[in-house]
Design a protein around this motif. Sequence first.
Motif, PDB file in Angstrom:
ATOM      1  N   ALA A  47       0.834  -1.207   0.000  1.00  0.00           N
ATOM      2  CA  ALA A  47       0.000   0.000   0.000  1.00  0.00           C
ATOM      3  C   ALA A  47       0.869   1.258   0.000  1.00  0.00           C
ATOM      4  CB  ALA A  47      -0.935  -0.006   1.198  1.00  0.00           C
ATOM      5  N   ASP A  48       1.953   1.272   0.778  1.00  0.00           N
ATOM      6  CA  ASP A  48       2.866   2.426   0.795  1.00  0.00           C
ATOM      7  C   ASP A  48       3.535   2.632  -0.561  1.00  0.00           C
ATOM      8  OD1 ASP A  48       2.213   2.830   3.426  1.00  0.00           O
ATOM      9  OD2 ASP A  48       4.064   1.936   4.235  1.00  0.00           O
ATOM     10  N   MET A  49       3.933   1.538  -1.190  1.00  0.00           N
ATOM     11  CA  MET A  49       4.560   1.655  -2.513  1.00  0.00           C
ATOM     12  C   MET A  49       3.561   2.191  -3.540  1.00  0.00           C
ATOM     13  SD  MET A  49       7.008  -1.712  -2.691  1.00  0.00           S
ATOM     14  CE  MET A  49       7.346  -1.463  -4.409  1.00  0.00           C
ATOM     15  N   PHE A  50       2.315   1.761  -3.434  1.00  0.00           N
ATOM     16  CA  PHE A  50       1.304   2.251  -4.376  1.00  0.00           C
ATOM     17  C   PHE A  50       1.075   3.747  -4.176  1.00  0.00           C
ATOM     18  CE2 PHE A  50      -3.171   3.285  -5.233  1.00  0.00           C
ATOM     19  CZ  PHE A  50      -3.141   3.128  -6.615  1.00  0.00           C
ATOM     20  N   ARG A  51       1.003   4.186  -2.918  1.00  0.00           N
ATOM     21  CA  ARG A  51       0.823   5.617  -2.657  1.00  0.00           C
ATOM     22  C   ARG A  51       2.003   6.422  -3.199  1.00  0.00           C
ATOM     23  NH1 ARG A  51      -1.837   3.749   1.926  1.00  0.00           N
ATOM     24  NH2 ARG A  51       0.000   3.702   3.238  1.00  0.00           N
ATOM     25  N   ALA A  52       3.215   5.905  -3.035  1.00  0.00           N
ATOM     26  CA  ALA A  52       4.395   6.592  -3.561  1.00  0.00           C
ATOM     27  C   ALA A  52       4.366   6.603  -5.094  1.00  0.00           C
ATOM     28  CB  ALA A  52       5.667   5.923  -3.062  1.00  0.00           C
ATOM     29  N   PHE A  53       3.955   5.519  -5.699  1.00  0.00           N
ATOM     30  CA  PHE A  53       3.875   5.446  -7.156  1.00  0.00           C
ATOM     31  C   PHE A  53       2.828   6.423  -7.685  1.00  0.00           C
ATOM     32  CE2 PHE A  53       1.977   3.549 -10.998  1.00  0.00           C
ATOM     33  CZ  PHE A  53       3.094   3.508 -11.806  1.00  0.00           C
ATOM     34  N   ARG A  54       1.694   6.496  -7.004  1.00  0.00           N
ATOM     35  CA  ARG A  54       0.613   7.383  -7.437  1.00  0.00           C
ATOM     36  C   ARG A  54       1.024   8.849  -7.302  1.00  0.00           C
ATOM     37  NH1 ARG A  54      -4.753   6.451  -4.353  1.00  0.00           N
ATOM     38  NH2 ARG A  54      -3.477   7.409  -2.769  1.00  0.00           N
ATOM     39  N   ALA A  55       1.806   9.171  -6.260  1.00  0.00           N
ATOM     40  CA  ALA A  55       2.211  10.557  -6.024  1.00  0.00           C
ATOM     41  C   ALA A  55       3.380  10.986  -6.909  1.00  0.00           C
ATOM     42  CB  ALA A  55       2.591  10.750  -4.568  1.00  0.00           C
ATOM     43  N   ALA A  56       4.125  10.035  -7.452  1.00  0.00           N
ATOM     44  CA  ALA A  56       5.297  10.371  -8.258  1.00  0.00           C
ATOM     45  C   ALA A  56       4.872  10.951  -9.610  1.00  0.00           C
ATOM     46  CB  ALA A  56       6.153   9.132  -8.474  1.00  0.00           C
ATOM     47  N   GLU A  57       5.734  11.807 -10.125  1.00  0.00           N
ATOM     48  CA  GLU A  57       5.476  12.385 -11.438  1.00  0.00           C
ATOM     49  C   GLU A  57       5.805  11.353 -12.507  1.00  0.00           C
ATOM     50  OE1 GLU A  57       7.241  16.001 -14.076  1.00  0.00           O
ATOM     51  OE2 GLU A  57       7.132  16.263 -11.903  1.00  0.00           O
ATOM     52  N   LYS A  58       4.839  11.132 -13.396  1.00  0.00           N
ATOM     53  CA  LYS A  58       5.007  10.120 -14.434  1.00  0.00           C
ATOM     54  C   LYS A  58       4.934  10.789 -15.805  1.00  0.00           C
ATOM     55  CE  LYS A  58       1.612   7.880 -12.282  1.00  0.00           C
ATOM     56  NZ  LYS A  58       1.675   8.540 -11.030  1.00  0.00           N
ATOM     57  N   PRO A  59       5.684  10.268 -16.756  1.00  0.00           N
ATOM     58  CA  PRO A  59       5.618  10.839 -18.112  1.00  0.00           C
ATOM     59  C   PRO A  59       4.250  10.556 -18.740  1.00  0.00           C
ATOM     60  CG  PRO A  59       6.981   8.860 -18.103  1.00  0.00           C
ATOM     61  CD  PRO A  59       6.634   9.163 -16.679  1.00  0.00           C
ATOM     62  N   THR A  60       3.800  11.466 -19.561  1.00  0.00           N
ATOM     63  CA  THR A  60       2.493  11.298 -20.217  1.00  0.00           C
ATOM     64  C   THR A  60       2.626  11.028 -21.702  1.00  0.00           C
ATOM     65  OG1 THR A  60       2.343  13.686 -20.541  1.00  0.00           O
ATOM     66  CG2 THR A  60       1.314  12.768 -18.554  1.00  0.00           C
ATOM     67  N   HIS A  61       3.782  11.381 -22.301  1.00  0.00           N
ATOM     68  CA  HIS A  61       3.984  11.199 -23.738  1.00  0.00           C
ATOM     69  C   HIS A  61       5.403  10.724 -24.015  1.00  0.00           C
ATOM     70  CE1 HIS A  61       0.475  13.843 -23.721  1.00  0.00           C
ATOM     71  NE2 HIS A  61       0.213  13.363 -24.928  1.00  0.00           N
ATOM     72  N   VAL A  62       5.561  10.040 -25.133  1.00  0.00           N
ATOM     73  CA  VAL A  62       6.872   9.632 -25.614  1.00  0.00           C
ATOM     74  C   VAL A  62       7.068  10.285 -26.976  1.00  0.00           C
ATOM     75  CG1 VAL A  62       8.286   7.691 -26.386  1.00  0.00           C
ATOM     76  CG2 VAL A  62       6.792   7.420 -24.434  1.00  0.00           C
ATOM     77  N   ILE A  63       8.220  10.915 -27.166  1.00  0.00           N
ATOM     78  CA  ILE A  63       8.531  11.546 -28.448  1.00  0.00           C
ATOM     79  C   ILE A  63       9.617  10.703 -29.111  1.00  0.00           C
ATOM     80  CG2 ILE A  63       9.368  13.602 -29.603  1.00  0.00           C
ATOM     81  CD1 ILE A  63       8.339  15.204 -27.206  1.00  0.00           C
ATOM     82  N   PHE A  64       9.318  10.200 -30.310  1.00  0.00           N
ATOM     83  CA  PHE A  64      10.252   9.362 -31.044  1.00  0.00           C
ATOM     84  C   PHE A  64      11.211  10.232 -31.852  1.00  0.00           C
ATOM     85  CE2 PHE A  64       6.628   6.632 -30.232  1.00  0.00           C
ATOM     86  CZ  PHE A  64       7.242   5.487 -29.742  1.00  0.00           C
ATOM     87  N   ALA A  65      12.264   9.618 -32.385  1.00  0.00           N
ATOM     88  CA  ALA A  65      13.293  10.346 -33.135  1.00  0.00           C
ATOM     89  C   ALA A  65      12.732  11.016 -34.388  1.00  0.00           C
ATOM     90  CB  ALA A  65      14.425   9.397 -33.523  1.00  0.00           C
ATOM     91  N   ASP A  66      11.694  10.444 -34.976  1.00  0.00           N
ATOM     92  CA  ASP A  66      11.117  11.042 -36.189  1.00  0.00           C
ATOM     93  C   ASP A  66      10.135  12.170 -35.862  1.00  0.00           C
ATOM     94  OD1 ASP A  66       9.012   9.602 -35.173  1.00  0.00           O
ATOM     95  OD2 ASP A  66       8.651   8.428 -36.992  1.00  0.00           O
ATOM     96  N   GLY A  67       9.983  12.518 -34.580  1.00  0.00           N
ATOM     97  CA  GLY A  67       9.118  13.623 -34.182  1.00  0.00           C
ATOM     98  C   GLY A  67       7.708  13.201 -33.821  1.00  0.00           C
ATOM     99  N   ARG A  68       7.396  11.947 -34.000  1.00  0.00           N
ATOM    100  CA  ARG A  68       6.066  11.453 -33.664  1.00  0.00           C
ATOM    101  C   ARG A  68       5.890  11.444 -32.151  1.00  0.00           C
ATOM    102  NH1 ARG A  68       4.553   5.555 -33.742  1.00  0.00           N
ATOM    103  NH2 ARG A  68       6.807   5.426 -33.992  1.00  0.00           N
ATOM    104  N   LYS A  69       4.689  11.794 -31.669  1.00  0.00           N
ATOM    105  CA  LYS A  69       4.391  11.883 -30.235  1.00  0.00           C
ATOM    106  C   LYS A  69       3.258  10.896 -29.906  1.00  0.00           C
ATOM    107  CE  LYS A  69       3.531  15.479 -26.837  1.00  0.00           C
ATOM    108  NZ  LYS A  69       3.205  16.879 -26.635  1.00  0.00           N
TER     109      LYS A  69
END
Length: 177
Positions: free
Chosen positions: A69-91
């Motif tokens: 439960a503590d690990m889940f709370r820490a995971f939920r509170a952590a900043e997570k990436p929302t997008h991946v940008i590839f080398a060809d510019g695709r998002k």
Amino acid sequence: MSFAALRKSDQHDDLGRLAEEHIKHDLTQEDRDALVKASTRVTAPAVIGTLVGLGLGIYAAFRLRRVRADMFRAFRAAEKPTHVIFADGRKEAIPDITPLMRPSTYGDIATYFFFGLGGTILGGELGFLLGTWSASRAICKDAARRRRIETAYRRFKADYLRQEADRVESGDSPPVL
């Protein structure tokens, strides 16, 4: 322990009668009393070990559940990436996996069950081992008693093997255990 040992059969009854005969005729009353006392030395530590193991297993499951439960709370509170940008510019968007990481009731039930079961088995086996060691020490304390008990056991085993040999020679198939 196999459940086959608990099943009643004629062969088990025959073995029980044969063992009782050897206990009555080959051992003194003191020896029989020592064997009964030794059997209680086995059961008490096994029961205590089982209960302690169950308690420790449930405690460990409780601690594991808290850590999850503590690990889940820490995971939920952590900043997570929302997008991946590839080398060809695709998002591309990254899906949010937070709901999949949430501890579930079924996981909690499984954790308590398996940790409790594991603790029960481990504690019971350790208690049985300790009780067997204690009983063995009690029986082996007197060398003459030990020799009488060993002799009675050898005679029982010889009689049992003679009965098995007679059964095999006569063509009767022994019952399947």
